[in-house]
Scaffold this motif. Structure first.
Motif, PDB file in Angstrom:
ATOM      1  N   CYS A   1       0.287  -6.155   4.260  1.00 55.33           N
ATOM      2  CA  CYS A   1       0.728  -5.842   2.637  1.00 55.33           C
ATOM      3  C   CYS A   1       2.335  -6.450   2.834  1.00 55.33           C
ATOM      4  CB  CYS A   1       0.529  -4.989   2.131  1.00 55.33           C
ATOM      5  SG  CYS A   1       1.916  -3.051   2.240  1.00 55.33           S
TER       6      CYS A   1
ATOM      7  N   CYS B   1       4.533  -2.890   4.963  1.00 53.16           N
ATOM      8  CA  CYS B   1       3.610  -2.675   6.272  1.00 53.16           C
ATOM      9  C   CYS B   1       4.323  -3.957   7.158  1.00 53.16           C
ATOM     10  CB  CYS B   1       2.212  -3.120   6.578  1.00 53.16           C
ATOM     11  SG  CYS B   1       1.840  -1.253   5.553  1.00 53.16           S
TER      12      CYS B   1
ATOM     13  N   GLU C   1      -5.399  -1.625   7.703  1.00 49.30           N
ATOM     14  CA  GLU C   1      -4.621  -2.998   7.555  1.00 49.30           C
ATOM     15  C   GLU C   1      -4.060  -3.350   8.681  1.00 49.30           C
ATOM     16  OE1 GLU C   1      -2.238  -3.360   3.664  1.00 49.30           O
ATOM     17  OE2 GLU C   1      -0.358  -3.577   5.073  1.00 49.30           O
TER      18      GLU C   1
ATOM     19  N   CYS D   1       1.409  -1.403  -0.015  1.00 50.26           N
ATOM     20  CA  CYS D   1      -0.023   0.348  -0.037  1.00 50.26           C
ATOM     21  C   CYS D   1       0.827   0.848   0.231  1.00 50.26           C
ATOM     22  CB  CYS D   1      -1.021  -0.452   1.299  1.00 50.26           C
ATOM     23  SG  CYS D   1      -0.845  -0.308   2.522  1.00 50.26           S
TER      24      CYS D   1
HETATM   25 ZN   LIG Z   1       0.334  -2.241   3.694  1.00 48.73          ZN
END
Ligand SMILES: [Zn+2]
Length: 327
Positions: free
Chosen positions: A138, A141, A131, A93
């Motif tokens: 992701c 992250c 998230e 992201c």
């Molecule tokens: Zn992320």
């Protein structure tokens, strides 16, 4: 002429999955702990501001940052650059969400205001906030942290080697792209009544993540500022540590560092004005498996990364491409 920035396309979808390696309280089987001693060479002058100014021979000079008495780069800035590059090469992201709302722009095309449309801002790549809540992460992250999740990557401050100190350079006033240049969209011609306010532009699709490279335009009436920089040809040294790293994550980090899939990094101020280009020159790795055994770094981990579902191949190709030559 260069615009002073380029875009790396966003992935069609962010890959959010369970990532058992993203923990700190125990060593996870199949992961490594890594200590990488890094030496970058500066290929352009680098300006990292200390946030203060001084008067030198009647000129105001923006001071450069000292790390233990040496010109350098804080670990947090280095980490920010690496995270942006890791995000760009993975199906991750966008953590720096652009603001909602209208901005005024200055443009020769008659457009006077622009905004990103809501559907775009509610899109998959901007769902970083939600998230952390549901546990699926992701790639970026999971590695660099998010909200309550601590980063598995830490960087020390970086300082230049030898006894060179700052030199003074000149830089034109900052230039940032108008919002209607960041994506595709539609122009709404102003009505008769709105004539004075000019046309409005709605961005529906972003060109991608923005990276400052090249030498952007300098306005005729630009004000020039004096800045302290550290010289071209300096060796910039520091250490990166990674906890519970999967080999393919290390492969991705090596690409983000510009190793093997060679590319330059840009850091500090004036990145789109011919400043801030650094290149990884030397890397010494100390790696251990969960049992404490020493492990050798393998270039094959880069291939593992490239073949993994986390890799955003198009983004990686573009990131490397825009950081070649005199970028
Ligand atoms: Zn992320």
């Amino acid at each position: 002429m260069s615009a002073g920035y380029e875009f790396v396309p966003l992935p069609a979808r962010v890959r959010r999955v369970r990532r058992p390696e993203a923990v700190h309280d125990r060593r996870v089987p199949g992961t490594l702990s890594a200590v990488l001693s890094l030496t970058f060479v500066t290929e352009q002058q680098v300006h990292v501001g200390a946030g203060s100014k001084e008067l030198v021979d009647d000129d105001v000079v923006r001071q450069g940052l000292l790390i233990h008495g040496r010109p350098g780069v804080p670990g947090a800035s280095m980490k920010g650059v690496l995270r942006a590059r890791y995000e760009a090469i993975t199906r991750s992201c966008v953590t720096l969400k652009p603001s909602r709302g209208q901005v005024r722009v200055r443009s020769s095309s008659g457009i006077q205001s622009a905004r990103l449309d809501d559907r775009l801002l509610d899109g998959d790549v901007f769902r970083a906030k939600e998230e952390a809540a549901d546990g699926d992460l992701c790639p970026a992250c999971a590695l660099f942290g998010r909200m309550s999740l601590r980063s598995r990557v830490t960087l020390t401050d970086f300082a230049i080697k030898g006894d060179a100190l700052f030199e003074v350079a000149e830089i034109p006033e900052q230039f940032s792209p108008n919002l209607h240049h960041v994506g595709r969209g539609s122009r709404r011609p102003s009505s008769e009544r709105e004539h004075d306010r000019g046309a409005h532009f709605e961005v529906h699709e972003l060109h991608g993540r923005k990276f400052a490279v090249g030498r952007g335009p300098v306005a005729d009436k630009a004000r020039w500022q004096k800045i302290e920089v550290f010289p071209k040809g300096s060796a910039l040294q520091g250490t990166m540590r990674v906890h519970n790293a999967l080999p393919r994550e290390l492969g991705g980090l090596l690409v983000a560092l510009g190793w093997k899939r060679e590319s330059a990094l840009k850091i500090g101020g004036g990145k789109g004005q011919g400043f801030g280009r650094i290149r990884l020159q030397h890397l010494v790795a100390h790696l251990r498996d969960p049992a404490g055994r020493a492990v050798e770094l393998e270039d094959a981990w880069i291939t593992m990364f490239e073949r993994s579902e986390d890799c955003h191949a198009e983004g990686m190709a573009r990131l490397v491409e825009i950081h070649q030559g005199d970028c």
